[in-house]
Structure formats: structure tokens, C-alpha cells
Scaffold this motif. Structure first.
Motif, mmCIF file in Angstrom:
data_model
loop_
_atom_site.group_PDB
_atom_site.id
_atom_site.type_symbol
_atom_site.label_atom_id
_atom_site.label_comp_id
_atom_site.label_asym_id
_atom_site.label_seq_id
_atom_site.Cartn_x
_atom_site.Cartn_y
_atom_site.Cartn_z
ATOM 1 N N TYR A 26 1.002 -1.192 0.093
ATOM 2 C CA TYR A 26 0.112 -0.070 0.063
ATOM 3 C C TYR A 26 1.177 1.189 -0.061
ATOM 4 O O TYR A 26 1.777 1.262 0.872
ATOM 5 N N PRO A 27 0.685 2.444 -0.944
ATOM 6 C CA PRO A 27 1.703 3.464 -0.779
ATOM 7 C C PRO A 27 1.635 4.194 0.451
ATOM 8 O O PRO A 27 0.596 3.926 1.262
ATOM 9 N N VAL A 82 -0.912 -1.326 10.885
ATOM 10 C CA VAL A 82 -1.923 -1.699 10.193
ATOM 11 C C VAL A 82 -1.719 -3.273 9.912
ATOM 12 O O VAL A 82 -2.606 -4.084 10.242
ATOM 13 N N MET A 386 -4.812 6.660 9.185
ATOM 14 C CA MET A 386 -5.866 6.411 8.189
ATOM 15 C C MET A 386 -7.119 5.885 8.472
ATOM 16 O O MET A 386 -7.133 4.870 9.281
ATOM 17 N N THR A 418 -8.427 6.255 0.878
ATOM 18 C CA THR A 418 -8.329 6.051 2.548
ATOM 19 C C THR A 418 -9.673 5.355 2.813
ATOM 20 O O THR A 418 -9.702 4.550 3.882
ATOM 21 N N THR A 447 -5.250 7.749 -5.779
ATOM 22 C CA THR A 447 -4.634 8.236 -4.722
ATOM 23 C C THR A 447 -3.620 9.399 -4.883
ATOM 24 O O THR A 447 -2.820 9.352 -5.483
HETATM 25 C C1 LIG Z 1 -1.183 3.688 7.490
HETATM 26 C C2 LIG Z 1 -0.677 4.425 6.492
HETATM 27 N N1 LIG Z 1 -0.470 4.019 5.153
HETATM 28 C C3 LIG Z 1 -0.105 5.036 4.438
HETATM 29 C C4 LIG Z 1 -0.043 6.251 4.618
HETATM 30 C C5 LIG Z 1 0.461 7.151 3.621
HETATM 31 N N2 LIG Z 1 -0.660 7.950 2.996
HETATM 32 C C6 LIG Z 1 -1.156 8.995 3.408
HETATM 33 S S1 LIG Z 1 -2.548 9.632 2.646
HETATM 34 C C7 LIG Z 1 -2.547 8.489 1.549
HETATM 35 C C8 LIG Z 1 -3.431 8.249 0.581
HETATM 36 C C9 LIG Z 1 -4.616 9.407 0.454
HETATM 37 O O1 LIG Z 1 -5.342 9.132 -0.722
HETATM 38 P P1 LIG Z 1 -6.838 9.463 -0.909
HETATM 39 O O2 LIG Z 1 -7.342 9.067 0.406
HETATM 40 O O3 LIG Z 1 -7.404 9.084 -1.981
HETATM 41 O O4 LIG Z 1 -6.758 11.102 -0.873
HETATM 42 P P2 LIG Z 1 -6.248 12.070 -1.666
HETATM 43 O O5 LIG Z 1 -4.745 12.327 -1.307
HETATM 44 O O6 LIG Z 1 -6.155 11.475 -3.188
HETATM 45 O O7 LIG Z 1 -6.991 13.415 -1.467
HETATM 46 C C10 LIG Z 1 -1.778 7.520 1.810
HETATM 47 C C11 LIG Z 1 -1.365 6.387 1.074
HETATM 48 C C12 LIG Z 1 -0.378 6.754 5.898
HETATM 49 N N3 LIG Z 1 -0.223 7.862 6.412
HETATM 50 N N4 LIG Z 1 -0.795 5.706 6.862
#
Ligand SMILES: Cc1ncc(C[n+]2csc(CCOP(=O)(O)OP(=O)(O)O)c2C)c(N)n1
Ligand code: SF4
Ligand code: SF4
Lengths: 595, 190
Positions: A26-27, A82, A386, A418, A447
Motif C-alpha cells: 500500500y503506498p 495496520v 488512516m 483512505t 490516490t
Molecule cells: C497506515 C498508513 N498508510 C499509508 C499512509 C500514507 N498515505 C497518506 S495519505 C495516503 C493516500 C490518500 O489518498 P486518498 O484518500 O485517495 O486522498 P487524496 O490524497 O487523493 O486526496 C497515503 C497512502 C499513511 N499515512 N498511513
């Protein structure tokens, strides 16, 4: 052949060379680019997938390992929280094909909500750990990790840090070793972790960690380098490089690259040969505490900070008291370059509108939309981890509904990725336990925060194939939400109406905003769904503009205000025509170019 | 001796391409090279800071504070923000075209008037020019980064490296001539 690679690229290369067949992630900064690089490899060698969250990523990699393939998972440090549940028990059940996972820690917290040290996780779960210092070690250690994994029947974890992930160094490229897929045999005693079996496997865990002590003391990843012996420096990961920079040949080093279990004999031997020891490690005093438990005197966190990177200036300041001269005149005039929503970001219209509401608590989450917290929107009251927006919001709503003194309603906001990550579980809670929170799912079709990764709602896999697309609206309806609206967040009236509608209800409601991220490379389907999006340009009619600055409160970086002329203008090269500014202008000075 | 270069600017200004070409050139000359990049979040127009170090054997990928030999500055304010990295007698190659942060755009903050003077006061030597305008003259504002690269190459005495060849091998064919031209202009500005 040598190539200049980041640590993340080198990990991906190592995974490829090790003959891995299945990778999932997961990114999360700074680990994202590992799977991005793996996704460029042909599926005939390796399947690379974005999982909806880290737990799922690790579990699918565990399944792939049991089925007989070398498999891989990567995540940022908080991602391992997680994934902690499968992580702790996969330590017992072990592997068939080798299993390696990456935790990318963030000393210095460049883009994370905390600064946890996942060396603690490896120790707590009895999982062997490597800590690479540079890109070459990233590749070498990941390959070695597969050997350890298979020889000792264990998952193996590599701890990277932001600096290791994102620094480039020269790496020797080698061929891929095709290890094939091992035969799967039924072994329920090993893989069915009911208490009776797990108790037996726990003995295996103890034995393996004991066996690995010998490896730790003798492997090439843990070594001493003797120069001047008045000072001995014990280091792990990239701290080795920083320490070398500071001390050069004025100290001797014990570099720990394989750090769980730690090399006790090497420590004792080193301690006997040097006059005093500094332990330089990022974040927690893990090696320091260990040395002290062996009866070895040393300096660690009494000298060095427990947070941030141990970069050369930090070491120098800690040991020698050397302060970096600061050019104060620059500090005096310096202004911030705050991150903002991109021009045309679909979150802008939504947060502009939401921030104007009184009497609501806004429960936020993590993503680009977290920028809704700051000025000029001021539209977020809490953010934790998250998925937490919806569940924290639910708890708060339950309390507000009991309290006659406070008339507060809760609006929870969460991004699409998210929501799929873990927000969906929280929404079950809202529906099941029936609170009147308003859940806003901000679906920008990608994302965004971590740099444009596909997710279960976008219709494409990590490796670029078209795939099944999960429809959030249908999903939420099937979950039992009766009140659902899908809106265009660029239309401020539509946002306002939807909020009025939802806040008038005394039961769960979901508002889905539906407009692509301004940076998304649109698919054919996007072009059909959002015809004409990002095609227009807007301009300010200088004769009509009254200089009220209202348009600048949308926070769009395409708009600038000229203090002398007292007029706004729009940078045509940046504007992508979302029309939000035009809607807020009280005198209709902003219009479409060409109209 | 390890040499320290810092590139500082805004996402989208071409810092990454510039550092890539510089690195390839240094590698071709047999140097050990390490590089480290710190960027803001994914949104447009965030700060970018690239550390680049080269020498016979380089350990740390980060330029220590106060030890940068040269700062390649794509944007004045970002140079000033990172000026403590520079050696007292260090060199700054400065693009004087400004890139306003959101606070300035919205009229809340004022872009400090004297950024260039302060940089000149603190640095050993400053080569400053409007690289964006120079690039515009060539018909493409994007090659601003290559103009700055030319200046860096000249001021760091790295001209023995065959940069034209490096451009030929790493730039899309249709942009090769433009980039070579930009490099030449950058060198001539020292
Ligand atoms: C447990 C965890 N995994 C990964 C991240 C990294 N992370 C922060 S925001 C995000 C993605 C957000 O994407 P989205 O919900 O689609 O919102 P957008 O940025 O497109 O507005 C990720 C992967 C994190 N902070 N915590
Ligand atoms: S990357 Fe996309 S979601 Fe993030 S701020 Fe920019 S437009 Fe918005
Ligand atoms: S229409 Fe207005 S708010 Fe939207 S991108 Fe253009 S200038 Fe920014």
C-alpha cells in the motif's frame, strides 16, 4: 554494470534479482516507489499489486509464500501497525517460498503522523531484521534476506529510512535468479495457527532466533573497522555513513547491518578494543539498551537526540557542541512556502464551502485533503491515522447526542483511497451503531497524496491492466446507508445543498464528491465521466474587479492579488478552469476566457 | 576531497533533470557520486532540495550544513531559505526569476525585497541572472535548468567532461540542440 539508484529502486531491483514472483504494497512515503518500480516489470516474471491496505498487502504476500513463491510486501512505518496482526503471527507459521517485507521509517518525520521506530516491531515479533545504509546494501540485503527467510523458515524485515529510500548511490546490477515455485504441501500443523499449533511453532521461533545469533556474530553485514581506538562508534543503517563523515579515521566502527538478533559477541569484542563507545542510532535507544544489558558502558541518548536524523551536523553538535552558524538576516525576512491544493483541485470547492459552516466538528483523515485543515479553509478539527475520520467522528457524535449543552454535529471527511484502506470499517460502525454523522467521501478517482497510485475504485491495476472497479455509491448503499448523494465538489451551491440536506437528517448519511484530481492522467472512462474537465481558462475583468480579495480566499495558486493596483488576476498557464473563484466573486468579475 | 552541491527550487522547475545530467557527467568522469532528494508533498509547486556529493569515495548522501561548495538556485527565496548550507566562501548560481508562494499570491505575505542582496552578503561569490528570461529567448522557458547547469559546470571547472555527449545520450532527440544551446549560454554567463 553499475547504475545510480535510489534505495527504493535498489530494493525493487533486488526483489527482481531474487526471483520473487509476488509483491504487494500500500503506498506510503517514503516506500511508495518500491512497488511503483516493481509494477514496471512484466507479469510473466512477477505480479505486483496495490493492496487496499498494508494488512491485506502482507497477508496476500504470506499466502503467496505458503503457495511456494518468493514473495514481498512493503509499507511505510505506520503501515506496519495496520499489518501488525499478520506480522506477529506469520513469525510463528513461517514460510514456504521466502517472504521479505520492508518498513520505511521516518526519522525526522518528513511526511508522517508519527516517528515510531519499527526496530521495536521486529524485536516484539521475533522477526529477523536488516538495516541497509545505502542503495547497494538495499539490493544485497534484500537478496540475502530471502536466503535467511527460507533457511530459517521466517519472514524477514528490512528497516529503511527516508534518507536510505530517497538517496541515490551506485549499484552493481546482476541477473535474475529464477528460483521457481516450490511445491505446496498440506501442512496444517505449520499453517493453521490455532493455539495448540501456535504453541509448538513458538518453540521454533525461539530456536530460530537463537540460531540466528551465530549468524549475527559472523555474517558480513555486521563488522568492525579499526582505526583510532580511543573512540568506538556502534552504528546501524545510514548512521554509519554519517558517523564516517564526522569521525573519518579518528574512531573505530562497529557497523550493524543485521540487527535482530543483535551480535553480542561482536559487541563484547569491540568494547574490549576501544576506550569508549558512542552508540549512534536513529530514534529509540535499542542498541544502547542492549549494550548496557550486556554490561557494556556506552553513551547514546544521553548525548544524541531521540528524534530526527543523525546527520553529520547533529552528531557534531551533540559530541563537540559545534553549532552551525545561522545567517540571522535571512531568518528575519523568511516567509513560508506552504503547500496548497493544486489549481483545479476538486478538494478546494468542497473545503471552501465546508469551512464556512458553524456548529460542526470536522473529523479529518490523511491525504491531500488534510490541507483543508489550514488557512484559508480552517476546515478540520482532528486527524489521527488512516481511516480514523469516520470512527472518531462516530464516537464524537454519540457524545454530542447525549449532551444537551452542546449543539454540535459531526462531519467526517475521507479520501477514496483512505476509505478503501480502512474507512470502510468505520462506516460499518456508523451504520450499525446508528449515529447521525455526515460522512463525506472525497472521490478524486486516484490516490493523490502519495503521487497518483491506482486504487480499488479506479479501474486499473498497479501494472496497468483494466480491472473491476468498485463503485463507492453502490457499495455504501449495499452497506445499508439510506441517504446518499453524489455531487460535483466544484459546484459550491451543490455542496451547500448537500450539507444542508445531510445535516437535517438524524441518521447516517454519505456525500460522495466526484471529480478527478487535477494531476490525474485521465483514462477514457474519466473523459466520458467528466467531459470538458480541465479544458477551460478563467480571467478577471480588471474593470469590474473591486479588489475585495474574496477570490484569493479559495487558496488557488493561479490567482494573485496586486497590492498596488488592488486587483486580482489569474495566471492563465496555471488555471485549469474549475470555476470556484468565479462562483465566489461578489461582482461577477471572473469569467471564462472567450465568453 | 568530496565536493558538495545543493540544488534548490520548486517542483516542476527541472531540478531533477539538472541533477540527473550533472550526476551522469560526474560518473562518466569516474567520480563516486551520492545524491539525496527531499521534496514536499505531491501537490504542485512544493519545495525541492537535492543534495549531490562527489569525490573519490563518498559516504553520506547529505551535504552537511555549512559545507556546500555551490548552490544551484532555481528560485531566490528557496536559496535564501537554505543558505546556511553554504560554506562561507561558497558560490551561488542564482536564477533571479521569482516564484511566489501562495501567501504572497493572496496578498498576505510580502516577498522579501532584498533576497538577492542578502544572498550576496552571505555567499563568497554569486552569479545571478534571469535564467528563465534567457530560456525564453531560446524559445522554451523549460531549459532554464540547463542554462543553470551550464553555469555550474563552468564555475566548478568541470568542462573537461563531454557534456554535449551526455545531453545527446540522455535528452529526447528533438530537444538535444536546444539543450546544447542552453548549456552554452549558461557557461557564457560566468
Ligand atoms: C497506515 C498508513 N498508510 C499509508 C499512509 C500514507 N498515505 C497518506 S495519505 C495516503 C493516500 C490518500 O489518498 P486518498 O484518500 O485517495 O486522498 P487524496 O490524497 O487523493 O486526496 C497515503 C497512502 C499513511 N499515512 N498511513
Ligand atoms: S494532487 Fe490532486 S488531490 Fe492532491 S492537491 Fe493536487 S489536485 Fe488535489
Ligand atoms: S478557475 Fe479559478 S479557482 Fe479554478 S483553477 Fe482557475 S483560477 Fe483557480
Amino acid at each position: 554494470m553499475k547504475k545510480l539508484m535510489t534505495g527504493d529502486e535498489a530494493i525493487a531491483r533486488g526483489v527482481f534479482e531474487a526471483g520473487v514472483k509476488f509483491a504487494a504494497a500500500y503506498p506510503g512515503t517514503p516506500s511508495t516507489e518500491i512497488l511503483e518500480n516493481l509494477s514496471e516489470i512484466d507479469r510473466e516474471y512477477l505480479v505486483a499489486e496495490w493492496a487496499p491496505n498494508e494488512k491485506v498487502a502482507l497477508e496476500s504476500a504470506i499466502g503467496a509464500s505458503v503457495a511456494g513463491a518468493r514473495s514481498f510486501a512493503s509499507m511505510k512505518h505506520v503501515g506496519l501497525n495496520v499489518a501488525a496482526d499478520p506480522f506477529f503471527t506469520a513469525s510463528y507459521s513461517g514460510v514456504n517460498g521466502g517472504l521479505v517485507l520492508i518498513t520505511a521509517d521516518e526519522p525526522g518525520q518528513f511526511s508522517s503522523q508519527n516517528e515510531q521506530d519499527n526496530r521495536n516491531m521486529a524485536r516484539a515479533a521475533f522477526v529477523p531484521m536488516f538495516e541497509p545504509a545505502d542503495s547497494q546494501e538495499c539490493k544485497d540485503m534484500v537478496k540475502e534476506a530471502y536466503k535467511i527467510s527460507e533457511e530459517h523458515d521466517t519472514p524477514v524485515i528490512l528497516r529503511m529510512t527516508t534518507r536510505v529510500c530517497h538517496s541515490k548511490g551506485l549499484v552493481e546490477i546482476e541477473e535474475r535468479e529464477e528460483v521457481g515455485i516450490k511445491k505446496w504441501e498440506k501442512q496444517p500443523l505449520k499453517y493453521v495457527m490455532v493455539p495448540a499449533n501456535a504453541k509448538v511453532r513458538k518453540q521454533h521461533v525461539f530456536k530460530r532466533m537463537n540460531d540466528l545469533k551465530e549468524f549475527s556474530n559472523n555474517c558480513k553485514w555486521n563488522f568492525a573497522e579499526y582505526y583510532d581506538t580511543k573512540i568506538g562508534v556502534v552504528v546501524s543503517g545510514d548512521c554509519y555513513l554519517y558517523a564516517k563523515e564526522v569521525f573519518g579515521e579518528e574512531a573505530s566502527y562497529l557497523k550493524v547491518g543485521f540487527s535482530n538478533p543483535l551480535p553480542d559477541e561482536l559487541f563484547k569484542d569491540f568494547a574490549a578494543k576501544v576506550d569508549m563507545i558512542y552508540v549512534i542510532e536513529e530514534n529509540d535507544p535499542i542498541m544502547e539498551t542492549h549494550l548496557k544489558s550486556l554490561g557494556i558502558e556506552c553513551h547514546g541518548k544521553d548525548v544524541f537526540p531521540s528524534h530526527g536524523e543523525m546527520i553529520p551536523e547533529v552528531i557534531r553538535k551533540s559530541i563537540k557542541g559545534e553549532e552551525i552558524p545561522i545567517f540571522d538576516e535571512a531568518k528575519d525576512v523568511m516567509i513560508n512556502r506552504a503547500p496548497t491544493f493544486c489549481a483545479g483541485c476538486p478538494h478546494r470547492g468542497f473545503f471552501y464551502t465546508l469551512g464556512k459552516r458553524k456548529g460542526i466538528m470536522i473529523s479529518g483523515d490523511i491525504g491531500c485533503y488534510t490541507l483543508g485543515y489550514g488557512a484559508p479553509y480552517n476546515a478540520m478539527d482532528m486527524t489521527l491515522c488512516m481511516g480514523a475520520s469516520i470512527s472518531m467522528g462516530h464516537g464524537a457524535a454519540q457524545v454530542f447526542s447525549m449532551d444537551e449543552e452542546q449543539d454540535v454535529r459531526v462531519v467526517s471527511v475521507i479520501g477514496d483511497s483512505t476509505f478503501f484502506h480502512s474507512g470502510i470499517n468505520s462506516l460499518f460502525d456508523v451504520i450499525y451503531n446508528n449515529s447521525n454523522t455526515v460522512t463525506c467521501i472525497l472521490d478524486n478517482r486516484i490516490t493523490g497524496m502519495t503521487g497518483q497510485q491506482q486504487n480499488p475504485g479506479t479501474g486499473f491495476t498497479a501494472q496497468g491492466q483494466e480491472t473491476n472497479e468498485i463503485d463507492i455509491e453502490g457499495l455504501v448503499r449495499a452497506m445499508g446507508v439510506k441517504n446518499i448523494r453524489r455531487i460535483n465538489p466544484n459546484n459550491l451551491d451543490e455542496v451547500n445543498e448537500a450539507l444542508d440536506w445531510a445535516l437535517a437528517l438524524d441518521e447516517p448519511s454519505v456525500i460522495i464528491t466526484w471529480w478527478p484530481c487535477a494531476l490525474k492522467v485521465q483514462s477514457e472512462e474519466d473523459k466520458k465521466n467528466f467531459p470538458g474537465s480541465f479544458q477551460n481558462k478563467y480571467r478577471v475583468d480588471q474593470d469590474i474587479c473591486i479588489g475585495c480579495k474574496k477570490c484569493t480566499t479559495t487558496g488557488c495558486p493561479a490567482i494573485s492579488f496586486d497590492k498596488e493596483k488592488r486587483k486580482s488576476s489569474i495566471d492563465i498557464n496555471k488555471c485549469v478552469g474549475c470555476s470556484v473563484c468565479a462562483q465566489v466573486c461578489p461582482v461577477k468579475a471572473i469569467g471564462k476566457v472567450g465568453e | 576531497m568530496t565536493k558538495n552541491v545543493l540544488l534548490t527550487g520548486i517542483g516542476g522547475q527541472g531540478t531533477i533533470t539538472a541533477s540527473k545530467l550533472l550526476t551522469i557527467g560526474l560518473m562518466s568522469a569516474g567520480y563516486d557520486v551520492k545524491m539525496s532528494e527531499v521534496h514536499g508533498m505531491s501537490q504542485r509547486e512544493g519545495q525541492v532540495l537535492t543534495h549531490l556529493r562527489y569525490g573519490d569515495k563518498v559516504y553520506s548522501p547529505v551535504v552537511p550544513m555549512g559545507e556546500a561548495d555551490i548552490i544551484m538556485g532555481f528560485e531566490e527565496l528557496e536559496v535564501l531559505r537554505n543558505i546556511d548550507y553554504l560554506k562561507p566562501d561558497g558560490v551561488v548560481v542564482l536564477n533571479t526569476a521569482r516564484f511566489n508562494p501562495i501567501g504572497v499570491l493572496s496578498g498576505k505575505d510580502t516577498y522579501p525585497e532584498n533576497t538577492k542582496e542578502l544572498i550576496e552578503k552571505r555567499a563568497g561569490k554569486v552569479y545571478s541572472f534571469d535564467a528563465t528570461a534567457e530560456a525564453q529567448k531560446l524559445g522554451n522557458p523549460k531549459v532554464m535548468n540547463i542554462i543553470l547547469l551550464g553555469t555550474i559546470i563552468k564555475s566548478m571547472q568541470l568542462e573537461d567532461i563531454d557534456w554535449d555527449k551526455i545531453i545527446e545520450e540522455n535528452v529526447k532527440p528533438q530537444f538535444v540542440e536546444l539543450n546544447k544551446e542552453a548549456l552554452k549560454i549558461g557557461k557564457s554567463l560566468v
